[in-house]
Design an enzyme around this catalytic site. Structure first.
Site, PDB file in Angstrom:
ATOM      1  N   ASP A  99      46.495 -32.722   0.478  1.00 50.90           N
ATOM      2  CA  ASP A  99      46.230 -31.290   0.295  1.00 50.90           C
ATOM      3  C   ASP A  99      47.512 -30.549  -0.073  1.00 50.90           C
ATOM      4  OD1 ASP A  99      43.775 -31.975   1.080  1.00 50.90           O
ATOM      5  OD2 ASP A  99      43.694 -30.701   2.882  1.00 50.90           O
ATOM      6  N   ASP A 126      48.196 -28.353  -3.338  1.00 51.28           N
ATOM      7  CA  ASP A 126      48.589 -26.943  -3.300  1.00 51.28           C
ATOM      8  C   ASP A 126      49.797 -26.665  -4.179  1.00 51.28           C
ATOM      9  OD1 ASP A 126      46.734 -25.505  -1.785  1.00 51.28           O
ATOM     10  OD2 ASP A 126      47.465 -26.440   0.056  1.00 51.28           O
ATOM     11  N   LYS A 157      40.872 -22.906  11.573  1.00 49.33           N
ATOM     12  CA  LYS A 157      40.330 -23.322  10.287  1.00 49.33           C
ATOM     13  C   LYS A 157      39.903 -24.778  10.402  1.00 49.33           C
ATOM     14  CE  LYS A 157      41.412 -23.367   5.349  1.00 49.33           C
ATOM     15  NZ  LYS A 157      40.925 -24.673   5.049  1.00 49.33           N
ATOM     16  N   LYS A 195      48.259 -22.209   7.007  1.00 52.18           N
ATOM     17  CA  LYS A 195      48.109 -23.654   7.202  1.00 52.18           C
ATOM     18  C   LYS A 195      49.122 -24.200   8.220  1.00 52.18           C
ATOM     19  CE  LYS A 195      45.758 -25.876   4.509  1.00 52.18           C
ATOM     20  NZ  LYS A 195      45.240 -26.121   3.207  1.00 52.18           N
TER      21      LYS A 195
HETATM   22  S1  IVH Z   1      35.957 -18.011   6.031  1.00 50.29           S
HETATM   23  C1  IVH Z   1      35.118 -15.919   2.002  1.00 50.29           C
HETATM   24  N1  IVH Z   1      36.521 -19.204   8.301  1.00 50.29           N
HETATM   25  O1  IVH Z   1      38.109 -23.251   4.666  1.00 50.29           O
HETATM   26  C2  IVH Z   1      35.831 -16.692   3.018  1.00 50.29           C
HETATM   27  N2  IVH Z   1      36.497 -20.510   6.319  1.00 50.29           N
HETATM   28  O2  IVH Z   1      40.011 -23.200   2.435  1.00 50.29           O
HETATM   29  C3  IVH Z   1      35.028 -17.790   3.544  1.00 50.29           C
HETATM   30  N3  IVH Z   1      36.950 -22.890   6.692  1.00 50.29           N
HETATM   31  O3  IVH Z   1      35.802 -22.496   2.144  1.00 50.29           O
HETATM   32  C4  IVH Z   1      35.716 -18.702   4.437  1.00 50.29           C
HETATM   33  N4  IVH Z   1      37.191 -22.756   8.875  1.00 50.29           N
HETATM   34  O4  IVH Z   1      35.129 -24.172   4.007  1.00 50.29           O
HETATM   35  C5  IVH Z   1      36.369 -19.356   6.972  1.00 50.29           C
HETATM   36  N5  IVH Z   1      36.977 -20.139  10.378  1.00 50.29           N
HETATM   37  C6  IVH Z   1      36.802 -20.268   9.067  1.00 50.29           C
HETATM   38  C7  IVH Z   1      36.933 -21.519   8.428  1.00 50.29           C
HETATM   39  C8  IVH Z   1      36.784 -21.598   7.045  1.00 50.29           C
HETATM   40  C9  IVH Z   1      37.182 -23.558   7.827  1.00 50.29           C
HETATM   41  C10 IVH Z   1      36.914 -23.512   5.352  1.00 50.29           C
HETATM   42  C11 IVH Z   1      35.791 -23.036   4.464  1.00 50.29           C
HETATM   43  C12 IVH Z   1      36.499 -22.371   3.320  1.00 50.29           C
HETATM   44  C13 IVH Z   1      37.787 -23.134   3.299  1.00 50.29           C
HETATM   45  C14 IVH Z   1      38.865 -22.420   2.537  1.00 50.29           C
END
Ligand code: IVH
Length: 670
Positions: A33, A37, A115, A312
């Site tokens: 990743d 990036d 995340k 991150k």
């Molecule tokens: S919010 C419009 N919250 O990370 C924003 N995403 O790298 C929507 N992800 O596409 C995402 N944990 O698949 C959000 N607590 C969290 C998350 C999360 C994992 C993932 C998700 C997103 C990706 C972006």
């Protein structure tokens, strides 16, 4: 010919599209990743420098990858976007500044969520019933994985509660817990199937199966974190959304709110230590404006909201190349394959070596010199090679040859029946074994001799100054004075340190002499129960088995250690050279373990301990583990997915406890 900026942009777009395809469609990425990036950021910068219109299909403008032909399409009513990343505090502060600039009011709250490292799905509920589920795909259209999603127990088929929007799109992450990931890779090994590099790829590979019964077997989990269609008028903030989602039947993660970015950053720092304690992988924290009306005010850029950012964590996985596989001879003669790799930054440290454990493990993973490999270092755990990247060149490389003689002393290698390890049969005539044994002997937990490092031991053995651990107490120090780097002060200090170790604490001594299976804890128990090393030497099996945490294997090993001629000789020499371990006060057992004599049944699987290990440890504590539940059972310890035994215990009114109680009992000391 020099590459123009246009050429580089073109090349990066092609490359990134290919990586997207491998990651999203094939579930087998070829780069980490972090490396991805770097490429994406470079493309973004070049596109800005060039100043031309950016095509809609540029990887900087899109999310995910077009869907695989194998699945039907599932259109999202509202697109599923991605998140912008921040890799340091400065980038987070810049994000906060952009928010402050965009808002009239300067009071606003951030919500901070872990995340999850899984894959995003959109779940469409009509009148509270799950009608379709799609992966993110290109953000607009995903793959229809409804049947597969229905096998995930975290995801409700029917929502609870009233006043629900007619159409509700719930968004969240499908992931695989660390424990399920380990179990899956173990079973892939048994089936001779490919291993997954990490829980995320395993989750993606498991969800995107044409046969939903395979998904069902894979133990996937889900956390909800967002809503697409149906949000309007239903909720007004992210905290409220979490409450609602939880109320209608979804698992949600813990979150925290802060009204100032410095507090958010402090929380991030503190959270890094908690990362390895979570049951699932996370790759950072997400910071979002909590209030939805403020989110609307701030708006979106092409592929992500401006009101959120993912901060991150350092990657716990990395890709690197195996340059060589070497064989290391340990203290007990075990010969271990070790991969020497191109140095790589992973889990916050530079790593260039990883153990391949034993021949079986090496062959299972089929690591060959020149292979690209995924390595992983989570928390303080030693780095390991998870799997190779199965590229076209792999089959053209030769499998690593298994040595038939010791790489250090050339005596033949032996492999005992039922053992995965190969061993050097040279015993202490093998200089490598002697060096390792000496390093162990002088270590802090052992005789604690300062000033005797690995290099010096190596030279002493190579030059014939030392033949066994006792030789340390008959050293010719005048000889050392002729060596470069050995000043008189160093020699005096060493002489003193060796002399100071002549009356060691008994537990330290028992650890230092290197009895197989006797670690620090067992050495301490032996010392505290038996009081003198003569008593330890003369203890029969019955006496040994009476000591906490000594089972039959350890008892046998202690007895055969003291019967070895080499041990007898060395102990005699140590005695003659005035090495006399101190007697230790015998500790009386004050209280028995609460499980002594209790009939216990273990059922289900445990996260922190293997059931068979728990069973052995319970037996060692004096409990009576058994395989079946009856009215005579005292306690049933039920882990995850405990089935009929738990039901039977319930029916019979037998006490049932969970893993926490088990762990508490196993660490109980009086
Ligand atoms: S919010 C419009 N919250 O990370 C924003 N995403 O790298 C929507 N992800 O596409 C995402 N944990 O698949 C959000 N607590 C969290 C998350 C999360 C994992 C993932 C998700 C997103 C990706 C972006």
């Amino acid at each position: 010919m020099e590459m123009t900026i246009e050429d580089e942009i073109q090349a990066l777009r092609v490359q990134l599209k290919e990586h997207n395809f491998r990651y999203y469609t094939l579930d087998h990425p070829m780069i980490s990743d972090a490396d991805y990036d770097v490429l994406l950021r470079r493309l973004d910068a070049l596109e800005h420098d060039l100043g031309e219109d950016i095509p809609e299909d540029s990887p900087t403008q899109t999310v995910g990858s077009p869907i695989s032909q194998a699945f039907t399409a599932s259109e999202h009513a509202i697109p599923l976007l991605s998140l912008a990343n921040a890799f340091d505090a400065e980038q987070v502060k810049a994000f906060d500044q952009r928010i402050a600039d965009a808002l009239d009011d300067d009071t606003y709250d951030y919500i901070v969520e872990p995340k999850i490292d899984g894959l995003a799905v959109n779940l469409r509920y009509e009148s509270g019933i799950l009608v379709s589920a799609g992966t993110r795909g290109d953000g607009r259209v995903g793959e229809n994985v409804t049947d597969n999603v229905r096998t995930i127990t975290d995801i409700p088929w029917r929502l609870m509660g009233e006043n629900m929007p007619k159409v509700l799109e719930v968004r969240g992450e499908i992931y695989m817990s660390k424990a399920s990931f380990q179990a899956l890779n173990q079973s892939q090994i048994l089936l001779g199937e490919k291993l997954f590099a990490n829980p995320r790829n395993a989750a993606a590979g498991s969800l995107r199966q044409l046969d939903a019964s395979i998904t069902a077997r894979r133990q996937l989990s889900f956390f909800a974190y967002g809503v697409g269609m149906g949000a309007d008028g239903w909720v007004t903030s992210q905290t409220e959304l979490f409450e609602r989602l939880h109320g209608i039947g979804f698992p949600v993660q813990d979150y925290q709110c802060f009204s100032n970015i410095d507090d958010v950053l402090d929380y991030y720092e503190a959270f890094q230590n908690k990362r390895s304690q979570l049951a699932y992988d996370i790759d950072g924290l997400v910071f979002k404006l909590n209030d939805y009306s403020l989110q609307d005010e701030v708006g979106f850029v092409a592929r992500s909201p401006r009101w959120a950012i993912a901060h991150k964590f350092p990657a716990e996985e990395a890709l690197t190349t195996v340059e060589q596989v070497i064989w290391q001879v340990g203290r007990t003669g075990v010969i271990t394959p070790v991969a020497v790799m191109k140095p790589v930054f992973v889990g916050g440290v530079m790593v260039s070596r990883a153990t391949l454990h034993n021949v079986q493990e090496l062959q299972r993973k089929d690591v060959r010199e020149g292979d690209s490999v995924w390595i992983r270092r989570a928390g303080d755990v030693i780095p390991e090679i998870v799997c190779i990247v199965d590229d076209e060149a792999h089959p053209t490389r030769l499998p690593v040859a298994i040595p038939d003689v010791c790489p250090e002393c050339s005596t033949p290698v032996v492999q005992e029946e039922g053992e995965a390890a190969i061993r050097c049969s040279g015993g202490l005539a093998c200089p490598a074994q002697l060096k390792e044994r000496l390093n162990h002997f002088v270590s802090r937990q052992g005789m604690d001799i300062d000033g005797l490092g690995e290099k010096l031991i190596e030279r002493m053995v190579d030059e014939g100054l030392i033949h066994d651990v006792a030789s340390l107490y008959a050293l010719d120090f005048s000889m050392l004075a002729t060596w470069t780097g050995m000043g008189q002060k160093k020699i005096n200090n060493l002489q003193q340190a060796i002399a100071a170790s002549q009356s060691p604490d008994l537990a330290h001594f028992l650890y230092a002499v290197g009895i197989r299976h006797v670690g620090q804890a067992t050495a301490r128990s032996l010392a505290e129960c038996l009081g003198s090393w003569e008593h330890v030497r003369d203890a029969n099996e019955e006496v040994l088995l009476n000591i906490d945490d000594i089972g039959i294997e350890v008892a046998t090993s202690i007895q055969s250690f003291f019967k070895e001629q080499h041990t007898i000789d060395v102990l005699q020499r140590l005695y003659e050279l005035d090495v006399h371990p101190q007697a230790c006060e015998i500790k009386q057992k004050s209280q028995d373990h609460p499980l002594v004599g209790k009939r216990v049944v273990l059922t289900g699987s445990f996260e922190h301990i293997k059931r068979s290990d728990a069973q052995q440890q319970l037996r060692d504590l004096g409990a009576k583990p058994s395989g079946s539940v009856s009215k005579n059972t005292d306690i049933v310890i039920a882990g995850e997915k405990a089935g009929s035994k738990r039901d039977k215990a319930e029916a019979l009114g037998v006490t049932i406890v969970g893993e926490a109680a088990l762990l508490a009992w196993l660490s109980f000391h009086d």
